[in-house]
Design a protein around this motif. Structure first.
Motif, mmCIF file in Angstrom:
data_model
loop_
_atom_site.group_PDB
_atom_site.id
_atom_site.type_symbol
_atom_site.label_atom_id
_atom_site.label_comp_id
_atom_site.label_asym_id
_atom_site.label_seq_id
_atom_site.Cartn_x
_atom_site.Cartn_y
_atom_site.Cartn_z
ATOM 1 N N THR A 174 1.448 -4.059 -10.075
ATOM 2 C CA THR A 174 2.885 -4.147 -10.343
ATOM 3 C C THR A 174 3.285 -5.480 -10.965
ATOM 4 O OG1 THR A 174 3.315 -5.014 -8.122
ATOM 5 C CG2 THR A 174 3.447 -2.621 -8.409
ATOM 6 N N GLY A 175 2.364 -6.432 -11.025
ATOM 7 C CA GLY A 175 2.676 -7.744 -11.573
ATOM 8 C C GLY A 175 3.122 -8.756 -10.535
ATOM 9 N N PHE A 176 3.316 -8.313 -9.269
ATOM 10 C CA PHE A 176 3.713 -9.254 -8.222
ATOM 11 C C PHE A 176 2.644 -10.318 -8.006
ATOM 12 C CE2 PHE A 176 7.023 -6.651 -5.649
ATOM 13 C CZ PHE A 176 7.998 -7.047 -6.545
ATOM 14 N N LEU A 177 1.387 -9.875 -7.962
ATOM 15 C CA LEU A 177 0.264 -10.808 -7.884
ATOM 16 C C LEU A 177 -0.389 -10.884 -9.249
ATOM 17 C CD1 LEU A 177 -1.482 -9.990 -4.474
ATOM 18 C CD2 LEU A 177 -0.159 -12.020 -5.051
ATOM 19 N N LYS A 178 -0.722 -12.096 -9.676
ATOM 20 C CA LYS A 178 -1.293 -12.292 -10.992
ATOM 21 C C LYS A 178 -2.820 -12.208 -10.930
ATOM 22 C CE LYS A 178 2.822 -13.098 -12.566
ATOM 23 N NZ LYS A 178 3.527 -12.060 -13.353
ATOM 24 N N GLN A 179 -3.367 -11.381 -11.806
ATOM 25 C CA GLN A 179 -4.812 -11.220 -11.972
ATOM 26 C C GLN A 179 -5.554 -10.908 -10.663
ATOM 27 O OE1 GLN A 179 -6.757 -14.002 -14.697
ATOM 28 N NE2 GLN A 179 -4.753 -14.882 -15.210
ATOM 29 N N PRO A 180 -5.123 -9.902 -9.912
ATOM 30 C CA PRO A 180 -5.867 -9.533 -8.697
ATOM 31 C C PRO A 180 -7.190 -8.859 -9.063
ATOM 32 C CG PRO A 180 -4.160 -7.918 -9.130
ATOM 33 C CD PRO A 180 -3.974 -9.019 -10.155
ATOM 34 N N SER A 181 -8.213 -9.121 -8.270
ATOM 35 C CA SER A 181 -9.512 -8.484 -8.497
ATOM 36 C C SER A 181 -10.299 -8.485 -7.199
ATOM 37 C CB SER A 181 -10.302 -9.209 -9.590
ATOM 38 O OG SER A 181 -10.637 -10.517 -9.164
ATOM 39 N N SER A 182 -11.290 -7.602 -7.145
ATOM 40 C CA SER A 182 -12.170 -7.507 -5.977
ATOM 41 C C SER A 182 -13.438 -6.776 -6.376
ATOM 42 C CB SER A 182 -11.472 -6.746 -4.837
ATOM 43 O OG SER A 182 -12.385 -6.435 -3.806
ATOM 44 N N ARG A 183 -14.523 -7.110 -5.702
ATOM 45 C CA ARG A 183 -15.777 -6.426 -5.991
ATOM 46 C C ARG A 183 -15.761 -4.969 -5.541
ATOM 47 N NH1 ARG A 183 -20.155 -11.047 -4.136
ATOM 48 N NH2 ARG A 183 -20.416 -12.050 -6.181
ATOM 49 N N LEU A 184 -15.064 -4.684 -4.444
ATOM 50 C CA LEU A 184 -15.096 -3.340 -3.857
ATOM 51 C C LEU A 184 -13.763 -2.615 -3.880
ATOM 52 C CD1 LEU A 184 -17.363 -3.902 -0.707
ATOM 53 C CD2 LEU A 184 -18.019 -3.017 -2.942
ATOM 54 N N LEU A 185 -12.658 -3.347 -3.736
ATOM 55 C CA LEU A 185 -11.351 -2.701 -3.639
ATOM 56 C C LEU A 185 -10.781 -2.430 -5.027
ATOM 57 C CD1 LEU A 185 -9.768 -4.869 -0.803
ATOM 58 C CD2 LEU A 185 -10.825 -2.612 -0.587
ATOM 59 N N PRO A 186 -10.269 -1.231 -5.262
ATOM 60 C CA PRO A 186 -9.667 -0.938 -6.567
ATOM 61 C C PRO A 186 -8.300 -1.591 -6.702
ATOM 62 C CG PRO A 186 -9.340 0.910 -5.077
ATOM 63 C CD PRO A 186 -10.193 -0.081 -4.334
ATOM 64 N N ILE A 187 -7.900 -1.870 -7.923
ATOM 65 C CA ILE A 187 -6.521 -2.278 -8.200
ATOM 66 C C ILE A 187 -5.778 -0.997 -8.556
ATOM 67 C CG2 ILE A 187 -5.023 -3.748 -9.566
ATOM 68 C CD1 ILE A 187 -7.087 -5.207 -7.766
ATOM 69 N N LEU A 188 -4.824 -0.621 -7.716
ATOM 70 C CA LEU A 188 -4.196 0.697 -7.805
ATOM 71 C C LEU A 188 -3.112 0.742 -8.876
ATOM 72 C CD1 LEU A 188 -3.752 1.214 -3.955
ATOM 73 C CD2 LEU A 188 -5.591 2.150 -5.384
ATOM 74 N N GLU A 189 -3.015 1.887 -9.527
ATOM 75 C CA GLU A 189 -1.916 2.125 -10.459
ATOM 76 C C GLU A 189 -0.720 2.659 -9.677
ATOM 77 O OE1 GLU A 189 -1.771 1.132 -13.552
ATOM 78 O OE2 GLU A 189 -3.787 0.328 -13.287
ATOM 79 N N THR A 190 0.472 2.225 -10.071
ATOM 80 C CA THR A 190 1.682 2.519 -9.309
ATOM 81 C C THR A 190 1.941 4.012 -9.174
ATOM 82 O OG1 THR A 190 2.567 0.489 -10.277
ATOM 83 C CG2 THR A 190 4.094 1.857 -9.045
ATOM 84 N N ASP A 191 1.698 4.779 -10.248
ATOM 85 C CA ASP A 191 1.980 6.216 -10.188
ATOM 86 C C ASP A 191 1.087 6.921 -9.178
ATOM 87 O OD1 ASP A 191 -0.263 5.734 -11.799
ATOM 88 O OD2 ASP A 191 0.118 7.466 -13.078
#
Length: 300
Positions: free
Chosen positions: A223-240
């Protein structure tokens, strides 16, 4: 003797509950209708709040949209009207208790009794604790948890009178598992999860089983609240995708929604894995995002 009977009934209930849960894995759950229900969504001017409004609009709910961003919430309302729903807009600062209560009175007077309340508004300050300003900490708690109390106190009485309604708490996986450089945010989301659980139990104790509760706990959403989030295992979710999971959970009266579902596993691991192993696992997962560290430094 009564104690023995109660214990036996508890065993029967436990067995039935496990069998029921197993059956639900293979049989689609019946979804309730929200057509004509008055749905109030806070933080509806962008992100998850906006897309959740769209999902309710597709189902012909009557929408009441709150956000501090007047332009953003009006855009959401216009899109909802194009989907065939009615949508009323209120500019509300959810960090301000009096604004919440005043807006709630206008809603009840001019529109009607809210039957589905989605407490979605949230803020985040990504920084180490010592770099987080006092006013940022205060606002985080005012929006992320205190506002839940004020909105619920405003609209719950009519729900209780009718024994009908649904209260939705948008929390976070960070309300179950802590993340560094988000001390205030995680603290507020732990409180939001506690609010949801306590309210659920209280409604049951009062015999108000017609009022349902749902808590959403996703990992990072894009959503842009956190800048450049990333993780080896956790997905970065799409809002829809998250909005779809939320509306599906509401329609099925699901009490707790984890997105993705395997987040539940981390809750179990925290209770059974030694502390040293947990630290090693957290290091391996390697959650990263831009944050203010050390009064001006950056954690990338």
């Amino acid at each position: 003797m009564n104690l023995l009977l109660e214990f036996l009934w508890l065993l029967v209930t436990l067995i039935y509950s496990y069998v029921e849960a197993l059956v639900k894995l293979f049989i689609p759950l019946k979804r309730k209708s929200v057509s004509g229900e008055i749905v109030l969504i806070t933080g509806a001017g962008h992100g998850l709040g906006r897309l959740t409004a769209y999902e309710f609009a597709k189902r012909q709910s009557r929408l009441v949209l709150w956000d501090i961003n007047k332009h953003g919430v009006q855009e959401t309302a216009e899109a909802c009207r194009k989907l065939g729903a009615t949508a009323q807009v209120f500019t509300v600062d959810c960090s301000n208790r009096e604004e919440i209560y005043n807006a709630a009175e206008k809603v009840k007077r001019d529109i009607g009794d809210v039957s589905i309340l989605v407490n979605n508004a949230g803020v985040v300050a990504a920084a180490d604790l010592l770099s987080t300003q006092d006013k940022q900490i205060q606002k985080t708690f005012e929006v992320n948890i205190l506002a839940h109390h004020w909105t619920t106190k405003a609209f719950l009485p009519e729900m209780m009178k009718n024994n009908h309604g649904h209260i939705v708490t948008v929390a976070s996986a960070g309300g179950h598992v802590a993340v560094p450089f988000l001390v205030s945010y995680c603290s507020s989301k732990f409180a939001a999860v506690g609010f949801h659980k306590s309210l659920t139990q209280e409604l049951l104790a009062l015999g108000k089983d017609g009022i349902k509760t749902t808590c959403l706990c996703p990992v990072f959403i894009n959503t842009g609240f956190l800048k450049q989030p990333s993780s080896r295992l956790l997905p970065i979710l799409e809002t829809d995708k998250v909005a779809n999971k939320l509306i599906d959970g509401i329609l099925c009266n699901q009490n707790m929604i984890f997105v993705p579902p395997f987040v539940k596993l981390s809750l179990l691991l925290e209770r059974i894995v030694p502390e040293r192993a947990l630290r090693a696992m957290n290091k391996f997962v390697k959650i990263k995002f831009d944050a203010v560290v050390g009064h001006g430094g950056k954690e990338n």
